[in-house]
Structure formats: C-alpha cells, structure tokens
Design an enzyme around this catalytic site. Structure first.
Site, PDB file in Angstrom:
ATOM      1  N   ASP A 183      -9.116   2.152   5.805  1.00  0.00           N
ATOM      2  CA  ASP A 183      -7.358   1.802   5.583  1.00  0.00           C
ATOM      3  C   ASP A 183      -6.423   1.306   6.573  1.00  0.00           C
ATOM      4  O   ASP A 183      -5.274   2.079   6.101  1.00  0.00           O
ATOM      5  CB  ASP A 183      -7.280   3.816   4.774  1.00  0.00           C
ATOM      6  CG  ASP A 183      -7.137   4.253   6.772  1.00  0.00           C
ATOM      7  OD1 ASP A 183      -7.635   3.809   7.127  1.00  0.00           O
ATOM      8  OD2 ASP A 183      -7.588   6.050   6.578  1.00  0.00           O
ATOM      9  N   GLY A 184      -7.590   1.201   7.492  1.00  0.00           N
ATOM     10  CA  GLY A 184      -6.632   0.042   8.078  1.00  0.00           C
ATOM     11  C   GLY A 184      -6.139   0.610   9.470  1.00  0.00           C
ATOM     12  O   GLY A 184      -5.344   0.104  10.403  1.00  0.00           O
ATOM     13  N   ASP A 191     -18.879  -9.364  19.565  1.00  0.00           N
ATOM     14  CA  ASP A 191     -16.989  -8.869  18.808  1.00  0.00           C
ATOM     15  C   ASP A 191     -16.761  -8.463  19.919  1.00  0.00           C
ATOM     16  O   ASP A 191     -14.962  -8.819  20.234  1.00  0.00           O
ATOM     17  CB  ASP A 191     -16.320  -8.609  17.508  1.00  0.00           C
ATOM     18  CG  ASP A 191     -17.026  -7.474  17.294  1.00  0.00           C
ATOM     19  OD1 ASP A 191     -18.722  -7.750  17.419  1.00  0.00           O
ATOM     20  OD2 ASP A 191     -16.157  -6.642  16.738  1.00  0.00           O
TER      21      ASP A 191
END
Length: 572
Positions: free
Chosen positions: A136-137, A288
């Site tokens: 959902d971010g 990352d």
C-alpha cells in the site's frame, strides 16, 4: 506558494534532471486534513535553512508532505528513485522507492563560499511505480519513530547516518499484523545513491550506456574523492558551486570508476567499524541499503547487542544470520564486489583494457578493503580502550558530508602490543558475552582501581589482560570521549514505541533526550535538556528525572534478564 511562506532555502531536483532514467516523476499521495506533526527536529531544520515555527504551521506541514496548503506543488519535481539490489544474496533487478519519494534537494550554505546539497526524502508516501505486489506504500508509526530515534542517536554518536527531520501522523489507520496509526518520516541525507543504483544503471548499460557514465559523474559531484575535489574546478562549475567535503587519503588513479570504488570501500570500512564499536546490528545489509556516501540508511530490523556476541542476529527475516554482528565486515566486502561488477564497463573504457584487465584492476582496489577495515576497527576500538600510539600524533577527526565526527580512523597506527590487547579484549568479552559499552565505561571510571578489580574480572577480563592494559597507560579522558554511555537499548526502544501506540509519548521523549546526549554525564544532562530540545519535544519532564539516580541506571544499563530473546521486524 502562499504570501505567508517565509523565504525557503534553494530547492532543486538535480537528481531528477541529471538521471531521468533512474527515477519516475511521482508526487506523494494527498494526505487528509487530519495529518498532524508529531516530531520536528528543530536544529536540523535550522541547519537546512527552514524556520521551525513555519514548518509547524498548516502550510509548513503540507510543504513537508510534498504539497502546499492550496494543493500546488511545493517542490520542483519529486521522484521515486529506481535501483536494483541483492537481497539476502538474490538479485532483484527492479526495486526502487516503493513507498517513498525524493522531494528534492536543499542547498545548505557551508560558510566558505560553497554550499552542500541535502536530499529531502518522504518515507511512507504511498504507492509508486516501483511498489511491489499488494503493497500500500504506507508506513506505520512504530517504524518511523524507530528510525527517527536510532538515526538521531547515531548522529549524536558521530556515526555517519541519514537523519530524521520530522514524523507526521497521517490520520489514517494502516493494516499490518494489527491496525496501526499511519505515519510518514521526512528523511535527510547527503544523497540516496546506493550500490543498487549502480547495479540498476549497469543493467541499462547495453541499451543506454550513458546512464552509468552519468551516474558516476553525479556521484563524484555529490561525494568527491580527494583527487576529484582537488582537480574538479570544471566539475564545480558544472553544478553551480554545489560541493561536499572531500574524503582524504583516497586512491590516486586515472580511472574515475576506480577512485569511486576505493572511496566507497574506505567509507564503508569506517562505517562498519563504528557500528561494531557500539554493537549495532543493521539487520538488512542488502546492496540497495549500502550508500555511496558511507552513511547508515534504513533502520528497519536494526538492534543493538547487550551481550557482545559475533553471532548476534535479531531480524525475523534473516534466518541464516547472514547479517549477524560479526558478519558485517565480510558482507560489506561482498557488497563492494557487486559495486565493482557494476563499474566494470567504465573501468574498461577509462583504462583502455578488456574485461579481464578491468576485473584485475578492480580486484586490486577490493583487496585493500580488509586493510581499510582493520585500520578503522583498530583505531576505533583502540581509542575506546584509551590506547594511543604516542610516538606519532595525528588529527583524530575526520569529515563526512561536511560535518566533523568522532571517528578515530585518522589516528596513528597502534603498536603490535596494543593490537594484541585489542584482539584479546574482544575474544574475552565475546566468550563471556559481556556488554561491550558497559565494560568500556567501567574500565574508564575504574582506571585507577587495582588491576584485579572484582567488578572487571567478573565481566570476563583476565588479570593478565588488565595488567598489560594498565601497562599501556590508557587515557581515561579519551575513553569517555569515545564510548557512549547511552544508546537506544532494545528494551527501552520497545517500551517507548509501545507507549506511543497508546498515545503516551513521554517514554519516547525521555529516551530521545537521553540517547542524543550519549557522551554527557548524567549531571551535565540537566543543563543541556533544560534548553530548547533539538527534537521539538518538551524536555521538562525528563529534566525533572535527572535528580533520580534510578533513571541514570535505566538509560545506561543493558536489558534486564527477563527481557528475553529479541526479534526485530522490517514492516513499515
């Protein structure tokens, strides 16, 4: 912008303009009118050129959320950054900001005619083109408070890190393992360039070779090495006078790519040595999450050890202990190898060689990393033990991103006898599972005590080791300057976060005040916390506790025995 908006520092979208292939233009999702500012880092806001009181206003809040009060764009061009990454050893070609956007860069006056660029990043800002699956971010309150707390504690200890400008309650409920308050973090960094950024550019190299070249140039402009800083008058002009402080002592090479690889190896070696000194376990050292700047980034499943155990691992998703405390130096080497692989095409071109020749030259740099880490670790833990090579005196400070940090990596090399003392010390506390920082602090305060002090012997230090250490005439003042007394102990972090979920932010406020003054004596904290709090929270309640010795022990002692095994989670 509204006419009531104060003059803002220069805002830019340099990353978006320079590297359009490594980002997607994207604005944060609009947040409800119920959004409220929970935390504001006043001192950091002022460093960036913002007026804290304005940021607390309705218009300032909308600015921090990436929009103005009237809905027009507050920043030149927010973007979601693209990057790849090896996650627990497996390569993911497309990761990127799945729940965050880079709002832009702020130009900060350095005071010498140059300015520094600082990224302003919004974490938990909604879905982006790089969101995975059903994400959902969004972000929830606990992880955002954890990152604010731990990153500001790391900064106070002098460990290079991203920083927290604000935590904002969005007024939403986020569904995780339970319904949780929604929140976003406004994060500041010297850049968000990662090893994964170069891996992404390397994937594009066959069709778009300019992307890797442009990324290298951009990285050198944001984080120049000594040689590029000294010879980069043209580069300075190309970025309108925007610069950063240079890193001293890096490799001199005709290859820009090799210079970058060497610089990142040095920065990461110093960073990991500092992590190890304070017992910090990052928990998710994927490529990352390895920065080109040498700053700590991403505080998801992080923790601090109470018992010094190289096998200590807390992350629920690290079942094999890949990123355990003692594995951090080696996994950094592995990550640097992935950076070298991404840079190979540039090394070939710059050195006019074939792939085998480029690999050979990259390996020459990589083989220096163990020495870089060994020197950084010996210097850091040597200073922690009050050991100095008094035959040679050098500046013990170093500079990262324009700020001076307490990194002992620049002091003179220790003698063989001192190095042996360090090795024996680590072996003994590892065997006894003693708390490293508590042991170091007790060594400092009991330095004039007899070498067979029962308190120290009980912590696993042998009488022979104490005799040899006393013979080196260790400096207690150096030890007190180097070893933090208060760190974000896991049990205190959990206590503070759980209270915040219930709406009681006092435990968090108290802990934040304690860990952002890690070297000060308990008595000194009284005057410090009676001044304006750097977090923007009132510190009056905490100041009242400074007369109670029970609280002094609370914020410095390891977890009680009944705290039990500790597990951390990545979920935001």
């Amino acid at each position: 912008m509204s006419s009531t908006t104060p003059q803002l520092p220069p805002l830019s979208s340099r990353f978006a303009e320079a590297l359009p292939d490594l980002c997607a233009p994207w604005s944060p999702v609009p947040f409800s009118d119920d959004a409220t500012l929970l935390l504001l880092n006043d001192s950091l806001a002022e460093e960036l050129g913002f007026e804290p009181e304005w940021l607390r206003s309705g218009e300032g809040l909308r600015f921090l959320l990436g929009e103005s009060h009237k809905g027009e764009a507050a920043w030149p061009q927010p973007v979601a950054q693209a990057y790849s990454g090896h996650q627990f050893g497996s390569f993911s070609p497309v990761l990127g900001d799945g729940r965050a956007v880079l709002l832009g860069e702020v130009a900060v006056d350095r005071g010498d005619g140059q300015t520094l660029l600082r990224d302003v990043h919004l974490k938990g800002s909604g879905r982006t083109p790089f969101s995975r699956g059903s994400s959902d971010g969004r972000a929830c309150l606990g992880p955002m408070l954890r990152e604010y707390l731990v990153s500001e504690a790391m900064h106070a200890m002098g460990i290079p890190t991203t920083r927290a400008l604000a935590v904002i309650l969005t007024g939403e409920t986020v569904m995780r393992q339970r319904p949780e308050p929604g929140a976003v973090l406004v994060r500041v960094a010297s850049s968000h360039l990662r090893v994964g950024s170069f891996q992404c550019a390397r994937m594009l190299h066959e069709k778009k070779p300019h992307v890797l070249e442009d990324l290298l140039q951009f990285a050198q402009q944001r984080h120049p090495t000594e040689s590029t800083a000294r010879n980069s008058a043209e580069a300075m002009t190309s970025v309108n006078g925007i610069s950063t402080a240079s890193d001293a002592g890096e490799v001199h090479s005709s290859s820009d790519a090799l210079q970058l690889l060497d610089a990142v190896a040095r920065r990461q070696a110093e960073l990991i040595a500092r992590w190890m000194h304070v017992g910090f376990v990052h928990g998710v050292m994927n490529t990352d999450n390895v920065t080109i700047s040498g700053e700590t980034i991403d505080y998801g499943p992080c923790a601090f050890v109470d018992a010094f155990d190289p096998a200590a691992c807390f992350s629920s998703i690290d079942s094999q202990g890949r990123y355990a405390l003692g594995n951090q130096p080696q996994i950094t080497m592995w990550n640097l190898q992935r950076l070298a692989e991404a840079l190979l095409p540039l090394i070939e071109d710059e050195q006019c060689t074939d792939t085998d020749g480029a690999v050979s030259q990259a390996n020459e740099i990589l083989l220096k990393y163990p020495g870089y880490f060994s020197n950084a670790w010996q210097s850091s833990i040597g200073a922690a033990l009050g050991l100095e090579n008094r035959d040679q005196q050098t500046d013990c400070g170093t500079v990262h991103g324009g700020e001076e940090h307490r990194i002992a990596g620049q002091q003179a090399p220790l003698s063989p006898a001192q190095v042996e003392l360090i090795d024996d010390f680590i072996a003994q506390i590892s065997e006894s599972k003693a708390d490293l920082l508590t042991t170091l602090h007790q060594l400092a305060v009991q330095l004039t005590a007899p070498p067979t002090s029962p308190g120290l012997l009980a912590m696993g230090l042998s009488a022979d080791w104490l005799d040899r250490w006393h013979a080196q005439d260790p400096d207690p003042e150096l030890m007190l300057r180097t070893n933090p007394v208060r760190i974000p102990r896991n049990h205190l972090v959990e206590e503070a976060l759980e209270a915040s979920y219930s709406g009681d932010h006092t435990p968090f406020e108290d802990l934040l005040a304690a860990v952002t003054h890690p070297f000060d004596s308990w008595d000194d904290l009284s005057s410090l916390t009676s001044q304006n709090s750097s977090s923007g929270l009132t510190s009056q309640k905490f100041s009242g506790k400074l007369t109670n010795k029970r609280f002094e022990h609370k914020y410095s002692a390891p977890a009680p025995a009944d705290f039990g095994p500790y597990t951390t989670h990545c979920g935001t």
